[in-house]
Enzyme design. Structure first.
Site, PDB file in Angstrom:
ATOM      1  N   LYS A  76       0.863  -1.187   0.000  1.00 51.78           N
ATOM      2  CA  LYS A  76       0.000   0.000   0.000  1.00 51.78           C
ATOM      3  C   LYS A  76       0.895   1.231   0.000  1.00 51.78           C
ATOM      4  CE  LYS A  76      -3.926   1.968   2.565  1.00 51.78           C
ATOM      5  NZ  LYS A  76      -4.864   1.771   3.694  1.00 51.78           N
ATOM      6  N   SER A 151      -9.865   1.706   2.593  1.00 52.12           N
ATOM      7  CA  SER A 151      -8.964   2.491   1.788  1.00 52.12           C
ATOM      8  C   SER A 151      -7.907   1.669   1.052  1.00 52.12           C
ATOM      9  CB  SER A 151      -8.277   3.544   2.658  1.00 52.12           C
ATOM     10  OG  SER A 151      -7.434   2.931   3.606  1.00 52.12           O
ATOM     11  N   SER A 175     -10.167  -0.660   6.744  1.00 54.61           N
ATOM     12  CA  SER A 175      -9.516  -0.502   5.445  1.00 54.61           C
ATOM     13  C   SER A 175      -8.805  -1.731   4.876  1.00 54.61           C
ATOM     14  CB  SER A 175      -8.505   0.638   5.506  1.00 54.61           C
ATOM     15  OG  SER A 175      -9.167   1.853   5.335  1.00 54.61           O
TER      16      SER A 175
HETATM   17  N1  ASN Z   1      -9.272   4.107   7.033  1.00 52.57           N
HETATM   18  C1  ASN Z   1     -10.141   3.163   7.232  1.00 52.57           C
HETATM   19  O1  ASN Z   1      -9.832   2.180   7.883  1.00 52.57           O
HETATM   20  C2  ASN Z   1     -11.448   3.263   6.549  1.00 52.57           C
HETATM   21  C3  ASN Z   1     -12.534   4.134   7.045  1.00 52.57           C
HETATM   22  N2  ASN Z   1     -13.608   3.947   6.119  1.00 52.57           N
HETATM   23  C4  ASN Z   1     -12.141   5.599   7.060  1.00 52.57           C
HETATM   24  O2  ASN Z   1     -12.410   6.266   6.095  1.00 52.57           O
HETATM   25  O3  ASN Z   1     -11.627   6.097   8.024  1.00 52.57           O
END
Ligand code: ASN
Length: 487
Positions: A76, A151, A175
């Site tokens: 990532k 993400s 994410s």
């Molecule tokens: N970053 C994550 O683990 C995803 C979460 N949907 C966020 O936007 O914070």
């Protein structure tokens, strides 16, 4: 060759069926052929990868190789990689080449893994669809009009489309698990503190954790073995012995107690509920004991997370000021103008939104009303899990309320995007490990079963995932573009 799991590829390499160079070339070719459409990589590094593959082949020939030597991986794009761009999918870091290597990527490198490149993501990991990327959305290989989740969307796409056998992800509120579910792969978020966050660009430091994303639970176990462990450079990284995750994969799950939180099924679609219950029934067939439990504060997870995560983000992201590194606006008239325009031009909309929410929640007049209160509700959520995990060994439920949706349909409404994190956020707030395992399809799109375990009990989650994958084949299904006959 690309159909093989990481464990199978490891065997092939050891048996001399192919070299690491051949394997690496094979994946690089697939990236070249397919990634224009998928957009799962921000950076591909063919020369570096082949150099690392040659070194791996030499180690294999010299008899000094380990279980991961010569196997390709994608990272990532928020792990700092020395000499290779680390953008966090942001214009702010489009020109950033880290002068040091993150612990995760360094550990995997010293285990002999070959880095194919860096994957697409929501900007600074903020989002659940990979649409918040400076480099454009990544596309779900099961249907390229749909999102892959986020993400860590690019990592999930790369594994699902078989452009890489495994990838790293990070998970602040889902994410790793949610894109794994949307793309039909397996992904584990380890316990907070299990994996070092050194060199992982920070979003919300009390929640962020790195983990592997792969076809199978066994593959995740292999890679987590090399990722996990103490690191004195991350003060939140726990000095606790690391299990041998692959050694524990053969355990029977007979007598294991699985809890189904009733709150996770209230208002859940019939289709999703059926898939999750069928997966749990499969585990019951293998001897697990299933009972209903309650996590009464579940509905507090979204408001709690969406105060705390932006609050932490607003402080973490203050370092991007145009002074030392990253983007700087053109011709600033003075210092204030430089700060304002650099941050206004360098950050995308969602990142700016979170910085503003976080700054507001931390401001003197509102600190008690928002930030302090969210810390208290976080404790209530953690207590719920602690209580439940006294009664049962693991908790099971859906990873996300729906399967993947069409690109562009939710991006206008940030709140509806936040609501979709309902089942994953609590796990981060409580610092627990969670895994998502493919458990079927709804309207031809994959969905995931989430299993949540006790602190530092990744072994049990990986073993349940592995046992489930011995009697089901959801994890073996792959999108058309990854079918052998089409390539
Ligand atoms: N970053 C994550 O683990 C995803 C979460 N949907 C966020 O936007 O914070």
């Amino acid at each position: 060759m690309f159909q093989k799991s990481l464990a199978e590829l490891a065997k092939g390499l050891k048996a001399g069926e192919f070299t690491s160079r051949e394997l690496t070339q094979h994946y690089l070719q697939r990236i070249e052929d397919l990634d224009e459409e998928l957009n799962s990589f921000i950076t591909v590094c063919p020369e570096l990868a082949l150099e690392q593959a040659d070194a791996a082949d030499a180690a294999i020939a010299a008899g000094t190789s380990g279980p991961l030597t010569g196997l390709p991986i994608a990272h990532k794009d928020l792990f700092c990689t020395q000499g290779v761009k680390t953008s966090c999918a942001s214009k702010m870091l489009d020109n950033f080449i880290a002068p040091y290597e993150s612990t995760v990527t360094a550990n995997l490198r010293s285990a002999g893994m070959v880095m194919l490149g860096k994957t697409n993501m929501d900007e600074f990991a903020m989002g659940g669809s990979n649409e918040n990327s400076f480099y454009g959305p990544a596309h779900n290989p099961w249907d390229v009009n749909l999102v892959p989740g986020g993400s860590s969307g690019g990592s999930a796409v790369a594994v699902a489309a078989r452009l890489a056998p495994v990838a790293t992800g990070t998970d602040t509120g889902g994410s790793i698990r949610q894109p794994a579910a949307f793309c039909g792969i397996t992904g584990i978020k380890p316990t907070y503190g299990r994996v070092s966050r050194w060199g992982m660009v920070a979003f919300a430091s009390s929640l962020d954790q790195a983990g592997p994303m792969a076809q199978t639970a066994e593959d995740c176990a292999m890679v987590l073995n090399a990722m996990a462990g103490h690191d004195h450079r991350d003060s939140t990284c726990m000095d606790q012995p690391v299990d041998d995750y692959t050694a524990k994969l053969g355990n029977s799950i007979k007598g294991l107690k699985i809890g189904l939180p009733k709150e996770y099924f209230e208002g859940l679609s019939e289709a999703m509920s059926t898939k999750v219950r069928a997966a749990v029934a499969e585990l019951e067939k293998q001897g697990a004991i299933v009972k209903e439990i309650s996590l009464p504060n579940t509905k507090l997870a979204i408001p709690t997370y969406y105060v705390l995560a932006p609050a932490e983000a607003s402080t973490n992201l203050s370092r991007f000021d145009g002074v030392r590194f990253g983007y700087r606006c053109e011709d600033p008239v003075d210092l204030e103008d430089m700060y304002k325009r650099t941050r206004g031009e360098g950050f995308g909309k969602e990142v700016q939104r979170r910085i503003m929410i976080g700054t507001y929640a931390l401001s003197a007049g509102y600190y008690d009303a928002y930030y302090n209160k969210a810390l208290k509700t976080r404790r209530l959520l953690s207590n719920d899990f602690a209580q439940a995990l006294k009664e049962v060994d693991v908790i099971a439920g859906p990873t996300a309320p729906t399967a993947a949706y069409e690109i562009g349909t939710q991006s206008k409404d940030p709140v509806s995007m936040y609501l979709a994190d309902i089942f994953t956020l609590g796990v981060n707030l409580a610092g627990l490990p969670g895994i998502s395992v493919p458990c079927g399809f709804i309207d031809e799109m994959p969905v995931g079963l989430q299993l949540i375990g006790r602190h530092f009990d990744e072994s049990t989650l990986l073993n349940i995932g592995h046992q489930y994958q011995q009697t089901t084949d959801w994890h073996k299904q792959c999108p058309d573009m990854a079918q052998e006959e089409n390539n």
